[in-house]
Design an enzyme around this catalytic site. Sequence first.
Site, mmCIF file in Angstrom:
data_model
loop_
_atom_site.group_PDB
_atom_site.id
_atom_site.type_symbol
_atom_site.label_atom_id
_atom_site.label_comp_id
_atom_site.label_asym_id
_atom_site.label_seq_id
_atom_site.Cartn_x
_atom_site.Cartn_y
_atom_site.Cartn_z
ATOM 1 N N GLY A 58 0.926 -1.321 -0.122
ATOM 2 C CA GLY A 58 -0.074 -0.057 -0.018
ATOM 3 C C GLY A 58 0.806 1.364 -0.010
ATOM 4 N N ILE A 109 1.376 3.708 2.136
ATOM 5 C CA ILE A 109 2.118 4.132 3.474
ATOM 6 C C ILE A 109 2.957 2.793 3.779
ATOM 7 C CG2 ILE A 109 2.087 4.296 5.866
ATOM 8 C CD1 ILE A 109 0.773 6.580 4.508
ATOM 9 N N ASP A 135 1.437 -8.852 2.229
ATOM 10 C CA ASP A 135 0.285 -7.997 1.887
ATOM 11 C C ASP A 135 -0.398 -9.255 0.955
ATOM 12 O OD1 ASP A 135 -1.328 -6.377 0.229
ATOM 13 O OD2 ASP A 135 -0.148 -4.758 1.103
ATOM 14 N N GLU A 142 -0.936 -9.438 -4.513
ATOM 15 C CA GLU A 142 0.391 -9.987 -5.455
ATOM 16 C C GLU A 142 0.971 -8.897 -5.938
ATOM 17 O OE1 GLU A 142 0.357 -13.299 -7.801
ATOM 18 O OE2 GLU A 142 -1.551 -12.869 -8.789
ATOM 19 N N ALA A 158 -0.130 -1.611 8.722
ATOM 20 C CA ALA A 158 -0.449 -0.607 7.905
ATOM 21 C C ALA A 158 -1.788 -1.235 7.105
ATOM 22 C CB ALA A 158 0.382 -0.161 7.047
ATOM 23 N N LYS A 181 -10.131 9.474 10.926
ATOM 24 C CA LYS A 181 -11.721 9.177 10.952
ATOM 25 C C LYS A 181 -11.982 8.220 11.899
ATOM 26 C CE LYS A 181 -11.611 9.325 5.751
ATOM 27 N NZ LYS A 181 -10.472 10.120 5.580
ATOM 28 N N ASN A 199 -5.499 12.510 5.751
ATOM 29 C CA ASN A 199 -5.214 12.166 4.262
ATOM 30 C C ASN A 199 -3.883 12.235 3.920
ATOM 31 O OD1 ASN A 199 -8.423 11.815 3.152
ATOM 32 N ND2 ASN A 199 -8.119 13.310 4.617
ATOM 33 N N SER A 255 -1.899 8.857 -2.257
ATOM 34 C CA SER A 255 -2.095 7.503 -1.798
ATOM 35 C C SER A 255 -3.474 6.921 -2.702
ATOM 36 C CB SER A 255 -2.529 7.524 -0.187
ATOM 37 O OG SER A 255 -3.957 8.077 -0.069
ATOM 38 N N THR A 294 -18.041 16.190 -3.332
ATOM 39 C CA THR A 294 -19.264 15.741 -2.451
ATOM 40 C C THR A 294 -19.703 17.048 -1.953
ATOM 41 O OG1 THR A 294 -17.795 15.288 -0.552
ATOM 42 C CG2 THR A 294 -18.314 13.337 -2.207
#
Length: 646
Positions: free
Chosen positions: A298, A300, A320, A323, A369, A415, A452, A456, A477
């Site tokens: 990912g 981070i 992870d 793959e 992470a 969040k 945020n 990413s 939004t």
Amino acid sequence: MINNYFIYLSQKYASKWLVFAIDLAIVLITFCASYFIRFNFTLNFDFNQFLFQIPFILIVASISFFVFGSFKSVIRHTGFTDVVNLFKAVALMSILTVLFVLVNKELDFMEGFTIPLSILTMHALLSFVLLISSRLVFKMGYNHLKCRYIASKKVLIYGAGDSGIVTYNALISNVKEKFHVVGFIDDNSRKNGKSINGISILNKNKIDQAYIDSNNIDEIIITSENITKDSLLSLVSLTVKITKVPPIESWINGELNVRQIKQVQIEDLLGRAPIQIDNPNLLNEFKGETVLITGAAGSIGSELVKQLANFDVKELILVDQAESGLYDVQQDLIRDGKRHFTAIVADIRDGLRMDSIFQEYKPTMVFHAAAYKHVPLMEKSPYEAIKINVNGTKLLADTSSRYNVKKFVFISTDKAVNPTSVMGATKRMAEMYISCLQKESKTKFITTRFGNVLGSNGSVIPLFKKQIENGGPLTLTHQDITRYFMTIPEAAQLVLEAGTMGKGGEIFIFDMGESVKIYDLAKNMIKLSGLNFPEDIDIKITGLRPGEKLYEELLANGENTLSTYHKKIMISKTRELDYASVKSEIEELCITNRFQNNNIVLKMKRLIPEYKSNNSDYERFDKKVQIYKKVKNILHDKTDKTYGNI
């Protein structure tokens, strides 16, 4: 064939021989001028002797030019080194001539040959001045014609300091693309009105759209690293391409290459200085450690891998379930010459698989992470959010504790603060479980919260970029929605720093500066792409998505902070938990049936008092939870009174 070869020879050699011939012609002209000056602009001198001296002067000049190669330099790029070589050549020419004249006076092997020393002195001075002048005239003429008659890009350079001058030299020396530097811009008002190489330094307040249009400016190149947010935003608001020179330490061999000048990125508009970590303790913290990173493919996770690979770790264990992403990270490490790592495709929800990895590799530190992070998707799939974000964290934390891992660093999110979504609530539950586990484990459990991350996977920046590439519109939004932002390297650095300073049980939060209004960010991205809003690309307001907040927070209700030795990192003081009860309820929730989404959300709301759904179907449970809590409090009060009577 012969013609082609002749052309090749003329291209390769003609220019320097032409320079050589011109230099000799200048030496001859200055020698004649020296005689005329010496004899008061008359011909009252031995003309035959003068004609006899000319071949000698030309031979000596030729030898001097060949010794120092002054005629071999590219004239249009004449610099200080070329001037020094000319000085050496003229000096050698004068020394050889004077020595020959003096020796000939003593030995008289060339009867009657002499040149007055006053003429030799004037000749040396005039030759040096005229040789340099000829080069400068050619260079100025070339640059003038290039800018006027050859298609060139008109640019302004922001910053009249050393970096700006280096940038100017790099631009005019570039052979692949032609640049015409119209002017410099500088914040220092004392420089206004002055010039550099004949180019005016302008007041930044005069640079508006009218100036850009009237001078047909194609690009503004920012060379100043200290440019303010307001100045940068004022430039971005102009309809012109804005680019930036990288920091001096990024230059190739200490020299700026035009290809290194890149377009200004959206992170440059954050309005705060980049967070820098310079802690020598990091080297000692990770030296000889076996570090396991989940979510290593990912945004981070991969940056943590990149930065940890530069430390003297014993081994990196990259875990992870994606793959393709994991393969990319693996190839990056191989390309960078890193060898002490193992990439493993595995699911953190598989307890037996995690146990076997810990048993085989025996990690001493864990950076967790891996997570589901997309708010609208998780709002529709609470079971999956629980399984990854809560149960996955629980299994990994339990395994770390069982194998006596030194430190377990959990990467949470803002969040989780006063959550309004399933995703945020699951991350808060994971924080709570880790806090409970800390009470009974030797492992130091550390939590980090931040907002945020620019660029990413799935974040707003890549989405906007893709929408701009497709011609728009940009979808937003809500016009007033704001977010905290930091770059991926900043986030990883702060996670490593927090992991180093953590003693166990802390929730670290990061100072991310001021929150950014996404509507303004969208307009700036349109500008940075060289387009106009709303003429070229418009912004469409779609309405808040399920579970989405209008404003993010870094602290929950009732929380405050403690400072640390790093001014950008603080410790959140969270409310006290009933650890036994909370741990038991979370464990029970982790084994909930996948078809009980409503039951899952209801239980989460009971467990997390500050969890209030927003723009979601689950808002209907908030009133039920309030009633449940009131009844629970009443029963609790009655129980207390009963025991009190006893």
